[in-house]
Design a protein around this motif. Structure first.
Motif, PDB file in Angstrom:
ATOM      1  N   LEU A 176       9.992   4.682   5.371  1.00  8.64           N
ATOM      2  CA  LEU A 176       9.029   5.244   4.419  1.00  8.64           C
ATOM      3  C   LEU A 176       9.531   5.080   2.986  1.00  8.64           C
ATOM      4  N   LYS A 177      10.822   5.256   2.778  1.00 10.12           N
ATOM      5  CA  LYS A 177      11.413   5.076   1.456  1.00 10.12           C
ATOM      6  C   LYS A 177      11.214   3.633   0.977  1.00 10.12           C
ATOM      7  N   GLU A 178      11.490   2.678   1.857  1.00 12.30           N
ATOM      8  CA  GLU A 178      11.348   1.259   1.500  1.00 12.30           C
ATOM      9  C   GLU A 178       9.894   0.911   1.192  1.00 12.30           C
ATOM     10  N   LEU A 179       8.962   1.424   1.990  1.00 11.60           N
ATOM     11  CA  LEU A 179       7.544   1.131   1.773  1.00 11.60           C
ATOM     12  C   LEU A 179       7.043   1.764   0.477  1.00 11.60           C
ATOM     13  N   ASN A 180       7.466   2.974   0.197  1.00 12.05           N
ATOM     14  CA  ASN A 180       7.053   3.618  -1.050  1.00 12.05           C
ATOM     15  C   ASN A 180       7.640   2.912  -2.271  1.00 12.05           C
ATOM     16  N   GLU A 181       8.834   2.358  -2.133  1.00 14.20           N
ATOM     17  CA  GLU A 181       9.419   1.570  -3.223  1.00 14.20           C
ATOM     18  C   GLU A 181       8.599   0.310  -3.479  1.00 14.20           C
ATOM     19  N   LYS A 182       8.110  -0.295  -2.392  1.00  7.68           N
ATOM     20  CA  LYS A 182       7.225  -1.457  -2.537  1.00  7.68           C
ATOM     21  C   LYS A 182       5.964  -1.090  -3.299  1.00  7.68           C
TER      22      LYS A 182
END
Length: 348
Positions: free
Chosen positions: A337-343
């Protein structure tokens, strides 16, 4: 494919010692003028080693349906750029992206989702988007069923709330997407119909199939092989013109927000002079007899950021899938979720 030919020029000039210097100078001036003229015309000077270009065309319909519409347009581009253009009618959406990734396709008509994939994986660069025959610059995703299906008695057609009925009664229904790389046939309904309602379409229906293209999902519905399917306003309009009896069998039960019209892209490593030739042709092409069968009136300039909303939808769908994955360990879920929100942040 790009075919490179190394041109070997042999010079068989024998200048006599009695030729005047002034005559030699005159000849040099004429040669320079000819070279400048050739450069201005963009003929021999523009990447002469590239004699052929492959043009990828998405499989929104069968090749038999697409080819008569597309061949005149392909021939017009071929004439404008002064070299052979090979039409590549893909068997599925992913085939165009894969071909572009290995430089088997250098120019392509894509959908929003397939363009995003091509930009990420195939060095694609968008330069234009289509303008519809009515002047609009977008289209819609639909859910469709047959005009005599029993579920219509439980759906408010005018309100277009068929998506709500479908998600609530999915265990009793069969469903067809067209292609997982389709914008209107997969990405848009996946987000607006399923992800926003926190359901996984591959698990909630009695049966789910991927029919291959929009034409195939229409046939699957019309032949009562599935109860409901995703489709596109563009393809339904084409069917209305080409097979009105088939279109009469189809009822729209849900319509999405507007989707940006289809992008046209080339590989970034195509020589700049060829890019300019292609853009000059596309931006200025207005032949109604060739464009109208494709459902278009022309094109307008476009850039990569125009498809950021599609990227946001794709990431949003992935976020909801991760959030709803009960089998995913919490630590791994939070990292994803952290990686997707950073995207998502990078798109703002």
């Amino acid at each position: 494919m790009l075919i490179n030919h190394v041109k070997k020029w042999t010079l068989g000039l024998s200048l006599g010692l009695i030729v005047a210097t002034a005559l030699s100078s005159c000849g040099q001036q004429e040669t320079a003028q000819q070279t400048n003229q050739t450069t201005a015309n963009g003929d021999e000077a523009c990447a002469p080693e590239i004699t052929e270009i492959d043009f990828g065309i998405l499989s929104t319909e069968s090749q038999d349906t697409l080819k008569p519409k597309w061949d005149p347009f392909v021939k017009a581009i071929e004439t404008a750029i002064g070299r052979k253009l090979n039409a590549f009618y893909a068997t599925d959406y992913g085939a165009v992206v894969e071909a572009m990734a290995v430089n088997k396709v250098q120019l392509a008509w894509l959908g929003g989702k397939s363009y995003i994939e091509a930009a990420d994986r195939a060095d694609a660069e968008v330069f234009a988007r289509v303008v519809n025959a009515d002047g609009t610059k977008g289209y819609y995703s639909h859910l469709i069923t047959t005009v005599d299906h029993p579920i219509l008695g439980k759906i408010n057609i005018e309100k277009g709330d068929g998506d709500q009925y479908v998600t609530k009664n999915a265990p009793e229904l069969t469903f067809a997407f067209n292609d997982p790389n389709s914008t209107s046939g997969y990405l848009i309904p996946s987000y607006y119909v399923f992800a926003k309602n926190s359901v996984d379409p591959t698990k909630i229906f009695k049966k789910v199939i991927f029919a291959g293209n929009h034409e195939a999902t229409i046939q699957a519905v019309a032949n009562k092989q599935v109860d409901v399917a995703s489709n596109s306003s563009e393809v339904l309009a084409n069917v209305e013109a080409s097979d009105p009896e088939l279109r009469k069998k189809i009822q729209i039960i849900w319509t999405s927000p507007e989707i940006p019209s289809d992008p046209v892209a080339y590989r970034k490593d195509l020589p700049d002079c060829l890019k300019e030739k292609v853009k000059d042709f596309v931006y200025n092409y207005k032949d109604k007899t060739i464009l109208e069968p494709l459902g278009w009136s022309g094109f307008e300039a476009a850039e990569d950021k125009d498809w950021n909303p599609m990227r946001e939808l794709k990431i949003g769908t992935e976020i909801l899938e991760v959030q709803n994955d009960a089998k995913l360990p919490e630590a791994e879920k939070q990292q994803k979720l952290k990686e997707l929100n950073e995207k998502l942040e990078t798109l703002k």
